[in-house]
Design an enzyme around this catalytic site. Structure first.
Site, PDB file in Angstrom:
ATOM      1  N   LYS A  15     128.701  13.469 -16.926  1.00 20.89           N
ATOM      2  CA  LYS A  15     127.841  14.336 -17.764  1.00 20.89           C
ATOM      3  C   LYS A  15     126.636  14.784 -16.952  1.00 20.89           C
ATOM      4  O   LYS A  15     126.262  14.141 -15.959  1.00 20.89           O
ATOM      5  CB  LYS A  15     127.366  13.603 -19.028  1.00 20.89           C
ATOM      6  CG  LYS A  15     126.518  12.329 -18.794  1.00 20.89           C
ATOM      7  CD  LYS A  15     125.031  12.545 -18.585  1.00 20.89           C
ATOM      8  CE  LYS A  15     124.316  11.219 -18.268  1.00 20.89           C
ATOM      9  NZ  LYS A  15     123.011  11.370 -17.662  1.00 20.89           N
ATOM     10  N   ASP A 145     124.242   6.066 -23.579  1.00 24.47           N
ATOM     11  CA  ASP A 145     124.988   7.298 -23.276  1.00 24.47           C
ATOM     12  C   ASP A 145     126.443   7.254 -23.754  1.00 24.47           C
ATOM     13  O   ASP A 145     127.143   8.271 -23.710  1.00 24.47           O
ATOM     14  CB  ASP A 145     124.998   7.561 -21.761  1.00 24.47           C
ATOM     15  CG  ASP A 145     123.661   8.106 -21.262  1.00 24.47           C
ATOM     16  OD1 ASP A 145     122.847   8.550 -22.101  1.00 24.47           O
ATOM     17  OD2 ASP A 145     123.441   8.089 -20.038  1.00 24.47           O
TER      18      ASP A 145
HETATM   19  P1  ATP Z   1     122.815   4.613 -16.046  1.00 30.71           P
HETATM   20  O1  ATP Z   1     121.753   5.636 -16.187  1.00 30.71           O
HETATM   21  O2  ATP Z   1     123.365   4.116 -17.352  1.00 30.71           O
HETATM   22  O3  ATP Z   1     122.481   3.519 -15.063  1.00 30.71           O
HETATM   23  P2  ATP Z   1     124.363   6.093 -14.118  1.00 30.71           P
HETATM   24  O4  ATP Z   1     125.177   7.283 -14.419  1.00 30.71           O
HETATM   25  O5  ATP Z   1     123.125   6.331 -13.302  1.00 30.71           O
HETATM   26  O6  ATP Z   1     124.066   5.407 -15.482  1.00 30.71           O
HETATM   27  P3  ATP Z   1     126.684   4.463 -13.528  1.00 30.71           P
HETATM   28  O7  ATP Z   1     127.562   5.116 -12.517  1.00 30.71           O
HETATM   29  O8  ATP Z   1     127.131   4.466 -14.929  1.00 30.71           O
HETATM   30  O9  ATP Z   1     125.197   5.027 -13.369  1.00 30.71           O
HETATM   31  O10 ATP Z   1     126.448   2.946 -13.012  1.00 30.71           O
HETATM   32  C1  ATP Z   1     125.354   2.169 -13.357  1.00 30.71           C
HETATM   33  C2  ATP Z   1     125.646   0.692 -13.059  1.00 30.71           C
HETATM   34  O11 ATP Z   1     126.602   0.207 -13.998  1.00 30.71           O
HETATM   35  C3  ATP Z   1     126.241   0.443 -11.693  1.00 30.71           C
HETATM   36  O12 ATP Z   1     125.288  -0.176 -10.879  1.00 30.71           O
HETATM   37  C4  ATP Z   1     127.428  -0.483 -11.903  1.00 30.71           C
HETATM   38  O13 ATP Z   1     127.284  -1.706 -11.239  1.00 30.71           O
HETATM   39  C5  ATP Z   1     127.489  -0.741 -13.413  1.00 30.71           C
HETATM   40  N1  ATP Z   1     128.830  -0.504 -13.983  1.00 30.71           N
HETATM   41  C6  ATP Z   1     129.428  -1.242 -14.915  1.00 30.71           C
HETATM   42  N2  ATP Z   1     130.633  -0.734 -15.245  1.00 30.71           N
HETATM   43  C7  ATP Z   1     130.806   0.372 -14.506  1.00 30.71           C
HETATM   44  C8  ATP Z   1     131.855   1.325 -14.402  1.00 30.71           C
HETATM   45  N3  ATP Z   1     132.983   1.242 -15.115  1.00 30.71           N
HETATM   46  N4  ATP Z   1     131.666   2.360 -13.556  1.00 30.71           N
HETATM   47  C9  ATP Z   1     130.509   2.463 -12.842  1.00 30.71           C
HETATM   48  N5  ATP Z   1     129.513   1.569 -12.887  1.00 30.71           N
HETATM   49  C10 ATP Z   1     129.638   0.526 -13.712  1.00 30.71           C
END
Ligand code: ATP
Length: 291
Positions: A15, A145
Site C-alpha cells: 500500500k 494497517d
Molecule cells: P509497519 O509500519 O507496520 O512497521 P512496514 O510496511 O514499514 O510496516 P513491514 O514490511 O510490514 O513494514 O515489516 C515490519 C516488521 O514486521 C519487520 O521488521 C518484520 O520483522 C515484521 N514482520 C512480521 N511478519 C512479517 C511479514 N509477514 N512480512 C514482513 N515483515 C513481517
C-alpha cells in the site's frame, strides 16, 4: 488467487499513503490520523498448503521471523480460534511459504498485507465462516494497517487506521517506488513527531478530505516525512529526482523510507525506472495504483 487441491497461491499487495495527517496522540500512546490509502500492484507471493500439524511459516528473507512473531502466524492462529469445531477439524495444521517482493520495514505495509491476505484466503476457502465485520475486528487486533487490506478498496482511514471509508474516483496512476535500502522504525518516527495539536486540528478542519473533486496532486502530504527526512536526506533526494524525471508528484509513504512518484502514463514511468535503476544504489519498483 488460484487453487489446486488444498494448496493456494495468494497475492498480497503493498500500500501507499497518498496523504497522512497525524491528528493527535491518544492516552494509550497511539496516534490518531487521517490518511488516504491505496493498494499498489507490487505483491508478495504466499503459498499455503493445508495439512500436517501446527502452523509452519517459511520465509527466506533475513529479517522476517518464521515463528509466532510473523503477522501471518498471528492471522492463522486468530482464524483457528474464531471458527467453530467443524471448520477447525478440517484445519489440523498448515504450511505457508512467503516470497517477499515488497521491501520489509519500508512503509509499504507488507507484513500487514500478508496477514490480511491469509485471513481473506482462509475465510474464502472455508466458505466464509467469519463475517466481514468480525474479520475487520480480528485484523485490527493484529495491527492498525491490517483492516485496510481486508477492506480491499482505496480508503480514507481514521482513528489509528481502523475506521475506513471507501474513496471513489482515484485515477489509476502509474507508480514508481524508490526504496533507499535502509529501514526505519515506525514507533521511533512517531516518537519524534513534534505535535502542536491545537494548531494542527484547526488547520485540518479547513481541509475537505472527502471532497469528490479533491485535487489528489495538491493533497499529497505526509506529516511523518519531515521526521524521517531529518535523519535520512536521501528521501528528499529521491523525491526531487522523481519530480525532475517526470513524476506529477512524489511523497514518502507511511513512516518511510520508501518514496513513490505518480506518473500519468506507462511511458514516462518506464523511462523514470530506467534512469533511476542506472543511476543509484536504490531499489526501484514499477507498479499501478489498484483502484
Ligand atoms: P509497519 O509500519 O507496520 O512497521 P512496514 O510496511 O514499514 O510496516 P513491514 O514490511 O510490514 O513494514 O515489516 C515490519 C516488521 O514486521 C519487520 O521488521 C518484520 O520483522 C515484521 N514482520 C512480521 N511478519 C512479517 C511479514 N509477514 N512480512 C514482513 N515483515 C513481517
Amino acid at each position: 488467487m488460484t487453487t489446486t487441491k488444498a494448496s493456494l497461491r495468494i497475492e498480497s499487495p503493498a500500500k501507499i499513503n497518498l496523504f497522512l495527517h497525524v491528528t493527535g496522540k491518544r492516552p494509550d500512546g497511539y496516534h490518531n490520523l487521517i490518511s488516504l490509502m491505496c493498494r499498489v500492484s507490487l505483491c508478495d507471493h504466499l503459498y499455503m498448503a493445508i495439512g500436517g500439524k501446527g502452523i509452519r511459516i517459511t520465509c527466506p528473507h533475513p529479517t522476517v521471523p518464521e515463528d509466532h512473531r510473523n503477522l501471518v502466524y498471528q492471522a492463522v492462529a486468530l482464524f483457528v480460534d474464531s471458527v467453530n469445531d467443524h471448520v477447525r477439524k478440517q484445519l489440523p495444521g498448515l504450511a505457508i511459504h512467503i516470497d517477499k517482493w515488497i521491501p520489509v520495514g519500508a512503509g509499504l505495509g507488507g507484513g500487514s498485507s500478508n496477514a490480511a491476505s491469509v485471513l481473506l484466503a482462509l475465510n474464502r476457502y472455508f466458505d466464509n465462516p467469519i463475517p466481514t465485520d468480525r474479520l475487520m475486528v480480528l485484523a485490527a487486533s493484529i495491527g492498525a494497517d491490517v483492516p485496510f487490506f481486508i477492506f480491499q478498496k482505496p480508503a480514507i482511514a481514521t482513528g489509528i487506521g481502523e475506521h475506513l471509508e471507501a474513496f471513489e474516483n482515484l485515477p489509476a496512476y502509474h507508480v514508481v517506488l524508490v526504496f533507499p535500502g535502509f529501514n526505519v522504525s515506525t514507533a521511533a518516527v512517531f516518537k519524534k513527531l513534534n505535535l502542536r495539536l491545537t494548531n494542527r486540528e484547526k488547520k485540518l478542519k479547513q481541509i475537505h478530505f472527502r471532497e469528490k473533486n479533491l485535487n489528489l496532486l495538491d493533497a499529497l502530504h505526509n506529516d511523518l516525512e519531515t521526521v524521517t527526512v531529518a535523519d535520512h536526506p536521501s528521501i528528499a533526494e529521491a523525491k526531487s529526482e522523481l519530480c525532475r524525471i517526470g513524476a506529477l508528484g512524489a511523497l514518502m509513504t507511511g513512516s518511510g523510507p520508501t518514496v513513490f512518484g505518480l506518473f500519468a502514463n506507462e511511458d514516462t514511468a518506464k523511462k523514470a525506472v530506467k534512469i533511476l535503476t542506472d543511476k543509484s544504489g536504490w531499489q526501484i519498483f514499477s507498479a499501478r495504483l489498484v483502484v
